[in-house]
Scaffold this active site. Structure first.
Site, PDB file in Angstrom:
ATOM      1  N   HIS A 178      77.024  51.288 -20.775  1.00  0.00           N
ATOM      2  CA  HIS A 178      77.736  52.555 -20.648  1.00  0.00           C
ATOM      3  C   HIS A 178      77.568  53.416 -21.907  1.00  0.00           C
ATOM      4  O   HIS A 178      77.130  52.934 -22.957  1.00  0.00           O
ATOM      5  CB  HIS A 178      79.229  52.292 -20.409  1.00  0.00           C
ATOM      6  N   GLU A 199      83.095  43.626 -18.782  1.00  0.00           N
ATOM      7  CA  GLU A 199      82.837  43.041 -20.101  1.00  0.00           C
ATOM      8  C   GLU A 199      83.506  41.672 -20.222  1.00  0.00           C
ATOM      9  O   GLU A 199      84.485  41.370 -19.521  1.00  0.00           O
ATOM     10  CB  GLU A 199      83.355  43.981 -21.196  1.00  0.00           C
TER      11      GLU A 199
END
Length: 438
Positions: free
Chosen positions: A3, A77
Site C-alpha cells: 500500500h 498485515e
C-alpha cells in the site's frame, strides 16, 4: 503490491490494527502514480486486505481497469501483538523476530508475543490465494502489506536460497513496492521479480527434493489405494494380483525417485563446475578476441622439442614393439608432427608439456600394439595358406592329379621367403587401409 504511505507509516509507529489508519497525502499520490506504472498490465482481478489503506491504494487502479476491489481476509498485515504501537525502528529486535524464524529457520511454531505463529500466518495467506485460484483469476493484482508480502514469499517460493533471502532482507519493501510470483497452491510458487530485480525460475535443490518426495508419496499412496480396493473384493486372486502390482509399482516409483534426484545432483554439479572454470581454461574460440591473460598463459607454455619427442618415441618402440614392424617405425618418425599437435592442444587447454609427452607415449604404445597384432594376423594367414597349399598338393599327388602351372595356392606355399615377405608387407598395407577383410 504494498500500500501507499499511511498515517501510521508517517508517525513511525507499528500499527497492525484493523481497519487501521488511512493513507497520507503522499500515499494518495503514490496510489495515483501506480496507474501510469502498472495500469496497462491488464489484470483480471483486484484484491485488497481488510485494512483500509490497501483498499484506498487499489481504488485508482480499480477505476482505470473498470474492475471492483475485492476485499479478502487473510491478506492483512502480520499482527504485532505486544509490539503494537512500538517504534518501527525497533522491529528487527522485537516484532520481526518470530517471522525471521519462520522464513529463515523453518520454525513455524515461533510465536509473536500476544499474536500468531508461523502456521497460522501461512495458512491464512495461503487460504486467500486459494480463493483467488478457485475464482479462476490467473493475473490478479493484490494489495497487501510489507511484512506479510516479504515473509510469505520467503516461506513459499521454491527458487530462493538462504543467502538470497538475507540479501533481500536488506531491501525492505517500501510503500507501493511490488513482488511478482507465479504458480498455484497445488504446484507451488516461484519468485519472478522483487521490486524490479529479476530472479531465475530454477528451483533450489531443497525445493526440487521436496517436489520429488511429494511425487513419490503420491505414487505410493496410489499403489496402496489399489491394494485396499482389491481387499474389499475378498477375491484371493484379485488381492494377490493387486499386491504384486502394488509392490512392483512402489519399487519402480522409488527407482524413478532415485534417478531423478541423482540426475538433479549431477546437473547442478556440472553447472557449478562450468561456472567455476577459470577463463584461462576456455578455448580462444569462445570469444571474439582473446584476453591478454589468455595470451600470456599460452606464451608461457614451453613447446615440446621434436628431438626429445623422437627419442621418446624410439625408446617406446624398442621397449614394446618388434623392430621389423615398419608401421611402428613410421609412427616413431612421425613423432615430431605428433609433438607439434600436442603443443597445439596445450596452447588451447593450458596443459603442461609433460602431459603432452605422456599422451604421446600412450598413443604410440597403442599404435605399436595395434600394428603388432596386425602383423601377427598377416603371418598367421600366410602360414595357413601354405599349409592348405601343401595339403592340397599331397592329396593331388596321391590321386595322380598333375599340378597346374600358375596356381596361386602353390605359389603362396612354395614361393621364396622374399615373395612371402612381399605378400606380408602388402597385407600390412591393406590392414592399414582397413581392407584386409579379417
Amino acid at each position: 503490491m504494498r500500500h501507499g504511505q499511511s498515517l501510521g507509516n508517517a508517525s513511525g509507529s507499528i500499527d497492525s490494527s484493523t481497519p487501521g489508519p488511512v493513507l497520507s497525502e503522499l500515499g494518495q499520490q503514490q496510489a495515483e502514480a501506480l496507474v501510469g506504472t502498472l495500469g496497462d498490465k491488464n489484470y483480471d482481478a483486484i484484491y485488497a486486505s481488510t485494512m483500509v489503506r490497501t483498499q484506498q491504494t487499489a481504488a485508482p487502479m480499480s477505476s482505470y481497469l473498470g474492475l471492483p476491489v475485492q476485499v479478502l481476509a487473510g491478506l492483512q498485515e502480520i499482527e504485532a501483538g505486544d509490539y503494537e504501537g512500538t517504534p518501527e525502528s525497533e522491529a528487527a529486535s522485537g516484532y520481526m523476530q518470530a517471522p525471521l524464524a519462520w522464513s529463515l529457520q523453518g520454525n513455524l511454531d515461533a510465536r509473536i508475543p500476544g499474536s500468531i505463529d508461523g502456521n497460522e500466518f501461512n495458512d491464512r495467506m495461503g487460504g486467500a490465494l486459494q480463493t483467488m485460484y478457485d475464482n479462476g483469476d490467473r493475473n490478479p493484482i493484490v494489495f497487501s502489506h510489507g511484512a506479510a508480502m516479504m515473509f510469505w514469499t520467503f516461506m513459499n517460493v521454491d527458487n530462493l536460497t538462504a543467502v538470497q533471502k538475507m540479501e533481500l532482507l536488506g531491501q525492505s519493501l517500501s510503500n507501493t513496492a511490488y513482488v511478482v510470483v507465479e504458480g498455484n497452491p497445488e504446484d507451488g510458487w516461484t519468485l519472478v521479480n522483487w521490486n524490479g530485480q529479476e530472479f531465475s525460475p530454477e528451483r533450489t535443490f531443497g525445493a526440487e527434493l521436496r517436489l520429488q518426495i511429494r511425487t513419490l508419496s503420491r505414487q505410493w499412496q496410489a499403489a496402496a489405494e489399489s491394494v485396499g480396493t482389491s481387499l474389499a473384493t475378498h477375491d484371493p486372486v484379485a488381492i494377490a494380483t493387486a499386491l504384486n502390482r502394488g509392490i512392483s509399482d512402489a519399487g519402480f516409483s522409488l527407482l524413478k525417485f532415485n534417478r531423478a534426484v541423482t540426475a538433479e545432483v549431477i546437473e547442478r554439479m556440472e553447472k557449478a563446475t562450468a561456472k567455476s572454470v577459470p577463463a584461462s581454461r576456455v578455448s580462444p574460440a569462445a570469444s571474439d578476441e582473446p584476453q591478454e591473460s589468455e595470451v600470456d598463459l599460452r606464451a608461457a607454455v614451453t613447446p615440446v622439442e621434436p628431438v626429445v619427442a623422437r627419442q621418446e618415441a624410439r625408446e617406446l618402440v624398442k621397449a614394446g614393439a618388434p623392430q621389423r614392424d615398419t608401421a611402428v617405425t613410421q609412427a616413431a618418425e612421425e613423432a615430431p608432427e605428433r609433438a607439434e599437435s600436442a603443443n597445439a592442444v596445450s596452447d588451447v587447454t593450458g596443459s603442461a608439456p609433460e602431459t603432452a609427452i605422456s599422451k604421446l607415449k600412450s598413443q604410440l604404445k597403442k599404435d605399436a600394439d595395434k600394428d603388432t597384432v596386425k602383423s601377427r594376423i598377416a603371418d598367421r594367414r600366410e602360414s595357413v595358406r601354405a599349409k592348405v597349399g601343401a595339403t592340397a598338393e599331397t592329396i593331388k599327388s596321391r590321386l595322380g592329379v598333375k599340378p597346374q602351372r600358375g596356381s596361386s595356392s602353390v605359389k603362396a606355399g612354395a614361393g621364396s621367403s622374399k615373395d612371402k615377405g612381399a605378400d606380408s608387407r602388402s597385407s600390412d598395407s591393406g590392414s592399414d587401409g582397413g581392407s584386409d577383410g579379417s
